[in-house]
Design a protein around this motif. Sequence first.
Motif, mmCIF file in Angstrom:
data_model
loop_
_atom_site.group_PDB
_atom_site.id
_atom_site.type_symbol
_atom_site.label_atom_id
_atom_site.label_comp_id
_atom_site.label_asym_id
_atom_site.label_seq_id
_atom_site.Cartn_x
_atom_site.Cartn_y
_atom_site.Cartn_z
ATOM 1 N N GLU A 130 0.832 -1.198 0.000
ATOM 2 C CA GLU A 130 0.000 0.000 0.000
ATOM 3 C C GLU A 130 0.867 1.250 0.000
ATOM 4 O OE1 GLU A 130 -0.259 -2.380 2.255
ATOM 5 O OE2 GLU A 130 -2.068 -3.440 1.592
ATOM 6 N N TYR A 131 0.438 2.240 -0.775
ATOM 7 C CA TYR A 131 1.196 3.488 -0.918
ATOM 8 C C TYR A 131 1.062 4.352 0.334
ATOM 9 C CZ TYR A 131 2.900 7.845 -2.947
ATOM 10 O OH TYR A 131 3.606 8.994 -3.198
ATOM 11 N N ILE A 132 2.190 4.723 0.918
ATOM 12 C CA ILE A 132 2.214 5.639 2.066
ATOM 13 C C ILE A 132 2.568 7.027 1.542
ATOM 14 C CG2 ILE A 132 3.216 6.145 4.309
ATOM 15 C CD1 ILE A 132 1.636 3.534 4.226
ATOM 16 N N ASP A 133 1.632 7.941 1.652
ATOM 17 C CA ASP A 133 1.824 9.281 1.098
ATOM 18 C C ASP A 133 3.012 9.982 1.740
ATOM 19 O OD1 ASP A 133 1.098 12.389 0.975
ATOM 20 O OD2 ASP A 133 0.046 11.345 -0.657
ATOM 21 N N TYR A 134 3.707 10.793 0.937
ATOM 22 C CA TYR A 134 4.898 11.483 1.427
ATOM 23 C C TYR A 134 4.586 12.509 2.507
ATOM 24 C CZ TYR A 134 8.140 9.406 -1.903
ATOM 25 O OH TYR A 134 8.933 8.520 -2.579
ATOM 26 N N ASP A 135 3.339 12.962 2.595
ATOM 27 C CA ASP A 135 2.970 13.953 3.617
ATOM 28 C C ASP A 135 2.586 13.310 4.940
ATOM 29 O OD1 ASP A 135 3.383 15.988 1.788
ATOM 30 O OD2 ASP A 135 1.309 15.939 1.069
ATOM 31 N N THR A 136 2.578 11.986 5.006
ATOM 32 C CA THR A 136 2.187 11.279 6.221
ATOM 33 C C THR A 136 3.254 11.449 7.308
ATOM 34 O OG1 THR A 136 1.044 9.628 4.875
ATOM 35 C CG2 THR A 136 1.516 9.043 7.166
ATOM 36 N N ASP A 137 2.810 11.669 8.529
ATOM 37 C CA ASP A 137 3.748 11.763 9.642
ATOM 38 C C ASP A 137 4.495 10.444 9.803
ATOM 39 O OD1 ASP A 137 2.909 14.335 10.158
ATOM 40 O OD2 ASP A 137 1.430 13.736 11.667
ATOM 41 N N GLU A 138 5.785 10.585 10.085
ATOM 42 C CA GLU A 138 6.642 9.410 10.245
ATOM 43 C C GLU A 138 6.495 8.460 9.052
ATOM 44 O OE1 GLU A 138 5.979 7.550 13.958
ATOM 45 O OE2 GLU A 138 6.500 9.306 15.157
ATOM 46 N N ARG A 139 6.423 9.046 7.877
ATOM 47 C CA ARG A 139 6.205 8.280 6.660
ATOM 48 C C ARG A 139 7.270 7.201 6.454
ATOM 49 N NH1 ARG A 139 9.062 8.067 2.561
ATOM 50 N NH2 ARG A 139 8.337 7.116 0.613
ATOM 51 N N ALA A 140 8.561 7.548 6.673
ATOM 52 C CA ALA A 140 9.644 6.599 6.401
ATOM 53 C C ALA A 140 9.484 5.324 7.227
ATOM 54 C CB ALA A 140 10.993 7.245 6.680
ATOM 55 N N THR A 141 9.190 5.497 8.515
ATOM 56 C CA THR A 141 9.036 4.338 9.390
ATOM 57 C C THR A 141 7.821 3.513 8.993
ATOM 58 O OG1 THR A 141 10.079 5.529 11.218
ATOM 59 C CG2 THR A 141 8.769 3.588 11.774
ATOM 60 N N LEU A 142 6.721 4.196 8.658
ATOM 61 C CA LEU A 142 5.509 3.487 8.269
ATOM 62 C C LEU A 142 5.718 2.730 6.959
ATOM 63 C CD1 LEU A 142 2.772 6.154 9.107
ATOM 64 C CD2 LEU A 142 3.265 4.039 10.347
ATOM 65 N N ALA A 143 6.389 3.357 5.997
ATOM 66 C CA ALA A 143 6.622 2.708 4.709
ATOM 67 C C ALA A 143 7.544 1.503 4.856
ATOM 68 C CB ALA A 143 7.206 3.700 3.722
ATOM 69 N N GLN A 144 8.519 1.601 5.739
ATOM 70 C CA GLN A 144 9.446 0.483 5.942
ATOM 71 C C GLN A 144 8.766 -0.696 6.617
ATOM 72 O OE1 GLN A 144 12.914 1.934 8.041
ATOM 73 N NE2 GLN A 144 13.104 3.702 6.651
#
Length: 474
Positions: A130-144
Amino acid sequence: MGTSIELKVSGVSLDCAKNNMGNDYGYLFQESDLARRPCDGIDYDYYRNHPEDDDDLAEIELAFVRPLGRVTPRLFVLGHTLESARAEYEAVVAEAASISEADAPDARFLDFGEFCALANLFPLAGLADEYIDYDTDERATLAQGRFAAHAASFARVPWTENSDSYWSEASFLAAKLGILSAPSMLLIFSLNPANSDAEVVWQFGNIVNAGWVERSSFAAGAQRTHAILVATEGASDARILRRALDLLRPDVTDFFRFIDGEERHHFWGTGNLVRFAEGLVRIDIQNQVLFLLDNDAEGIDAYRKLQELKMPNNLRSMVLPEIEELRLFPALGPEGLSECDINGRAAAIECYLDLNLPDCPPARVIWSNYKREIDAWHGALEHKESYDRHFMNQDAETLAAGKIRHIQARPGTRRFDCRGLATWKTHRVIVRGATRHGGGTARIATGLSRRPRARSSCREPRSMSVLGVRRHAE
């Protein structure tokens, strides 16, 4: 913006190109792998409301799709191995180390084993996409996702310009570990048995529909440069091997091509085969050619002559394998019937088939002529055409079962078990046989020259005039 094409395995991108075909991965697939898969960037609401345009959608969704477990045998045939993947990884690490030495002299990259373990932390099919939007808080951790807990290990992988281009677990793995060629990464992912059913997808429909590449450019199957021409002594050898490949190793059968000669074989006998090889050497042919010889005296003599030619690397010769089942085999000579080791003297390809046929007498070979050049008698299997026909009438299920059958020995000989299946395993020919103790396997490494081993002694005929038989044509 243009149109992209990607090779993926369970959503993990291995290679991509934009507005052009990129690398040709047709060799990973076969024609039966053509399928439809949903394509990113397509307005599916439109097609649901306009079913009359389904033909257009079908073209966009065209892809070659194959389970990873059925891709790896094709890679092995082409020479891709874990050792070649290791060499590729170590070359990448060496280059990265030379660049980073000045900036981080204490930097320590993962070794190859650690890299493979990191790639297989989780089954590919279970990775979030699922795509994690770049504006999401703590995006890097969530995407990983689950990989965030292993940040220290990922930091020890050589960095590339795409290392920070991720938006999900699947894309993170691709961005961080996609530093090797697609074949190497596929072999690494195959180390996890849970990835056997992971779909390898090469979706090309969208780029064809957009007009960037012609549909004819995407063809599945072994390319001409990948194919191996197998030259055999006779039509029956080619027919048996082709049948075995088609039934038992269909995943790689298209890599092997045989001289077409159902009714009239072009190179009947070892002498013509050797002359054919001499001609290929003279014209410096670039195709890959394998000369496959029977495990008999004629074949051993021809193998010796082929070795003397000093053929280039793309021309190889080999002899059918010596197996235990043929070390005590009924053989008829001037002194009657006795058990002999027929390896290297009388083992034609039919000797590796099922020899227990109800309409045929017990299997035996008959000694025919003496080969002075190798100091050995040559013999031939009786009724070998019957064994050939019986094999050609079997189906894949029967051959794969390989049930042990008993050959009734003639009076004065010992009884022994024999089951013979000519099959292919990845890039090797497998001849499976039940030994006296219950099982056994002999392998022929494709394309590798094989030097005959020393044979155990047995009583040979003193004079062929006693037999009154004519030499059996090979």
